[in-house]
Motif scaffolding. Structure first.
Motif, PDB file in Angstrom:
ATOM      1  N   MET A   1       0.217  -3.785  -8.564  1.00 22.05           N
ATOM      2  CA  MET A   1       1.164  -3.321  -7.558  1.00 22.05           C
ATOM      3  C   MET A   1       0.404  -2.892  -6.309  1.00 22.05           C
ATOM      4  O   MET A   1      -0.554  -2.129  -6.396  1.00 22.05           O
ATOM      5  CB  MET A   1       1.957  -2.138  -8.113  1.00 22.05           C
TER       6      MET A   1
ATOM      7  N   PHE B   1       4.273  -6.702  -5.506  1.00 20.79           N
ATOM      8  CA  PHE B   1       4.016  -6.580  -6.950  1.00 20.79           C
ATOM      9  C   PHE B   1       3.760  -7.963  -7.522  1.00 20.79           C
ATOM     10  O   PHE B   1       4.410  -8.927  -7.139  1.00 20.79           O
ATOM     11  CB  PHE B   1       5.214  -5.951  -7.677  1.00 20.79           C
TER      12      PHE B   1
ATOM     13  N   HIS C   1       7.345   3.718  -7.915  1.00 22.43           N
ATOM     14  CA  HIS C   1       7.474   3.018  -9.195  1.00 22.43           C
ATOM     15  C   HIS C   1       7.590   3.998 -10.355  1.00 22.43           C
ATOM     16  O   HIS C   1       7.302   5.186 -10.227  1.00 22.43           O
ATOM     17  CB  HIS C   1       6.322   2.021  -9.419  1.00 22.43           C
TER      18      HIS C   1
END
Ligand code: MN
Length: 294
Positions: free
Chosen positions: A91, A131, A99
């Protein structure tokens, strides 16, 4: 060659004890790698497992790599991705992302793995978040070693994962015996061990769990010995372009930038959008350098 061997310290992440190998006092980065948390093996007390509720990041990439178990990642881009051993969740926070990681150790299944952070260079750290999930990564054999290139280019195995700087992360699965691999002399390197012991031949250092062995740069070869089966990670890269300022879940260059990110998180700014998680976002602590948080 001198190896700098430092002890990890135990930190708490969502109620789960982790062994944090990086950053250490006097050693903030290895290449662009700026954070190494070894979690588990751990079995959750409840069937829901351990949940890292929605929280923000800036200026870094999270690299999630499991040895055992499963976890579910959700983020503000709308991603919902489960991860299993051998797979990579990468990510990129850029200017800002939120997140959550759910179900670590769900159904009583033990979870064991590592989460690392990579500092983003100036070129990309103010950019968009992203991501990617890599379900398969290239492996190589070198003597007693089966290596997996998680990020970067190593021993002819090139990871498809995004990287914004010249760095490498390699999973080391070693059987009893010796492994010789080539290194890039301009890179600095470090080894973290999760299971067993890995000997760096020529340096007479046995690396065991709970330590980071910093190897420095200028090496063109690494000779590893193991008496039993061992498992670890080799991290490396070009020394990072600048000093970083790291606090809570943020990587930046100045306290002002960290303060602004914290304010944006607390104020509900559209810089940080909540993912579709059943859990509420977490509150941030006060920055330690300002006595009166704004
Ligand atoms: Mn996180």
């Amino acid at each position: 060659m001198v190896i700098e061997l430092t002890e990890s310290h135990v930190a708490d992440v969502a109620g789960m004890p982790v062994r944090r190998a990086l950053p250490r006092a006097g050693r903030r980065t290895v290449g662009a790698w700026c954070f190494v948390d070894h979690m588990g093996p751990l079995t959750a007390a409840t069937d829901d497992g351990i949940n890292a509720a929605p929280h923000p990041h800036i200026g870094l990439q999270t690299v999630t790599w499991l040895f055992q178990g499963e976890a579910l990642h959700r983020d503000s881009l709308g991603t919902e991705q489960s991860i299993r051993p051998g797979q990579l969740n990468l990510m990129t926070a850029g200017r800002g992302i939120v997140h959550s990681e759910e179900g670590l150790g769900r159904n009583g299944a033990p979870v064991h793995g590592v989460q690392l952070w990579v500092a983003q260079p100036d070129r990309t750290r103010h950019g968009d978040s992203a991501f990617e999930h890599q379900s398969e990564l290239p492996q190589f054999e070198a003597g007693a070693l089966t290596g997996t290139t998680i990020v970067g280019d190593f021993a002819g195995a090139v990871s498809p994962a995004r990287r914004d700087t010249d760095h490498v992360g390699v999973d080391l699965a070693i059987r009893p015996g010796r492994a010789v691999v080539e290194l890039e002399p301009t890179f600095e390197y470090a080894i973290v061990v999760f299971d067993g012991a890995i000997d760096v031949a020529g340096d007479d250092v046995a690396v065991t769990p709970g330590h980071l062995a910093y190897l420095g740069s200028g090496r063109d070869e690494l000779v590893l010995d193991a008496a039993t089966t061992a498992h670890g990670l080799l991290l490396g890269g070009t020394p990072f372009e600048s000093k970083i300022s790291m606090w809570w879940n943020f990587v930046a260059r100045t306290h002002d930038e960290l303060e602004t990110a914290n304010r944006d998180w607390r104020s509900g700014s559209d810089r940080f959008v909540d993912p579709a998680s059943p859990f509420a976002r977490i509150a941030s602590p006060n920055t330690p350098w300002s006595s009166s948080p704004k």
